[in-house]
Design an enzyme around this catalytic site. Structure first.
Site: not given
Ligand SMILES: Cc1cc2nc3c(=O)[nH]c(=O)nc-3n(C[C@H](O)[C@H](O)[C@H](O)COP(=O)(O)OP(=O)(O)OC[C@H]3O[C@@H](n4cnc5c(N)ncnc54)[C@H](O)[C@@H]3O)c2cc1C
Length: 345
Positions: A171, A245, A341
């Site tokens: 990520r 998420s 995130e």
């Protein structure tokens, strides 16, 4: 005489609620829709807008807006998709940064170029996909990436970056670090390997295989399975605001992992090739009793503790307050710091 940027239609006091999947209230002091690469250069060269701070916005599905945005918002709407070349080893496909990611994935499959099916139904745009190296169901964008073109917001110059220059990680990419907010991705090229091999290692896909009795699914079937799994598990942002998420899955050393397993044998974890271990952040949050909880107008999704949701009318500050409380309790119980995130603005 009309100024070029007038033709670009800079919108003043533009509401952003419709432009972020959390549905958070915020107003952009100014917003301009970027439909062509040349639009960016006109802004860079403009006496007023050239120097103004800028914020790049795609579909707004990975941002938490905690306040109004003073910067000039560049809403990326560059379209276009095509096959660049076909070799015995791969199809090389290119798409404009403003293309909808899921529609692009579906289109590649319709054309007979499989490879992106595990990444189906991820909200947002093609241009944002490399920013956090999107990943799902055993595939990361980096594994299907060829190169991208990005325009520098200071010089207006276009550069081509290959995977090494993008610095992809979990990520992560250079667009979250030294190029963050400085470089607009305008086109992305994908390498879809031939012959196609399904990626079915993920537990939920294994389950689908067992349930359906299809041992060797084609790419369209994998696409349908991924869509069905996601629809059952994740809230639809059109109905319940969220950014997917909210925390990254933390990566810990083998010793730390062993220590946690010693205390909580059930902890969901995945060993990584370098000997470290990835823990399921959703499991850690759930273990701290957060699933289904609400604080103010923000909450933790009932079916997946990793997803924070807007229960109706929440502000970005409320979402961040909830996120901090979760981070504190996970740290208190496991000694692990969860990292958000989405980009907090
Ligand atoms: C329900 C749901 C499920 C999700 N599931 C997943 C998942 O499975 N896997 C996953 O990885 N992510 C997932 N996400 C997160 C999100 O969809 C991705 O990160 C997506 O790539 C964000 O795209 P966007 O266009 O909405 O980006 P935005 O939210 O608009 O922007 C995100 C960041 O990228 C920057 N950016 C955007 N466009 C450009 C550009 N053209 N050039 C340079 N910088 C740019 C922005 O400045 C910002 O910092 C999910 C989100 C939701 C709401």
């Amino acid at each position: 005489m009309s100024h070029p940027v007038v033709a670009l239609q800079v919108q003043r006091r533009a509401p952003l609620r419709e432009h972020n999947s959390f549905g958070l209230p915020a107003v952009a002091a100014s917003l301009v829709r970027i439909e062509r690469e040349a639009d960016i250069r006109r802004i860079v060269d403009h006496p007023e807008w050239g120097r103004a701070p800028k914020f790049i916005l795609g579909g707004g599905s990975n941002v938490v807006l905690t306040r109004d945005v003073a910067a000039l918002v560049l809403k990326i709407e560059i379209r276009g998709r095509r096959l660049l070349r076909e070799t015995p080893a791969a199809w090389i496909v290119e798409a404009g940064a403003g293309e909808n990611w899921h529609d692009f994935v579906a289109w590649t499959l319709e054309q007979g170029w499989p490879g992106l099916e595990n990444l189906a139904l991820i909200p947002g745009t093609v241009g944002a996909a490399p920013v956090q190296n999107i990943g799902a169901y055993g595939v990361e964008l980096a594994e299907r990436f060829e190169s991208l073109d990005a325009v520098d917001l200071v010089t207006g110059r276009t550069v081509t970056l290959d995977a090494a220059a993008c610095g992809f990680g979990y990520r992560d990419s250079v667009f979250k670090h030294h190029l963050a907010g400085k470089s607009v991705i305008v086109r992305v090229r994908f390498r879809l390997p031939r012959p196609w091999q399904p990626v079915l290692g993920y537990l939920e896909l294994e389950r689908k295989r067992a349930e359906t009795g299809i041992p060797a699914p084609d790419a369209r079937t994998v696409f349908d399975w991924v869509c069905a799994i996601r629809r059952a598990k994740l809230p639809d942002p059109a109905l319940l605001g969220n950014a997917g998420s909210f925390f990254k899955n933390p990566v810990v050393s083998v010793e730390q992992c062993r220590d946690i397993i010693g205390r909580d044998p059930e902890v969901v974890h995945y060993p990584l090739p370098d000997g470290s271990c990835k823990l399921a952040a959703g499991w850690l949050i759930d273990a701290c009793g957060w699933k289904g909880k609400t604080v103010g107008r923000a909450g933790v999704y009932e079916r997946q503790a990793l997803v924070l949701v807007n229960r109706g009318g929440a502000t970005g500050a409320e979402v961040v307050t909830l996120a901090r409380a979760i981070q504190e309790s996970v740290y208190g119980r496991f000694g692990i710091r969860l990292e958000p995130e989405p980009v907090i603005v």
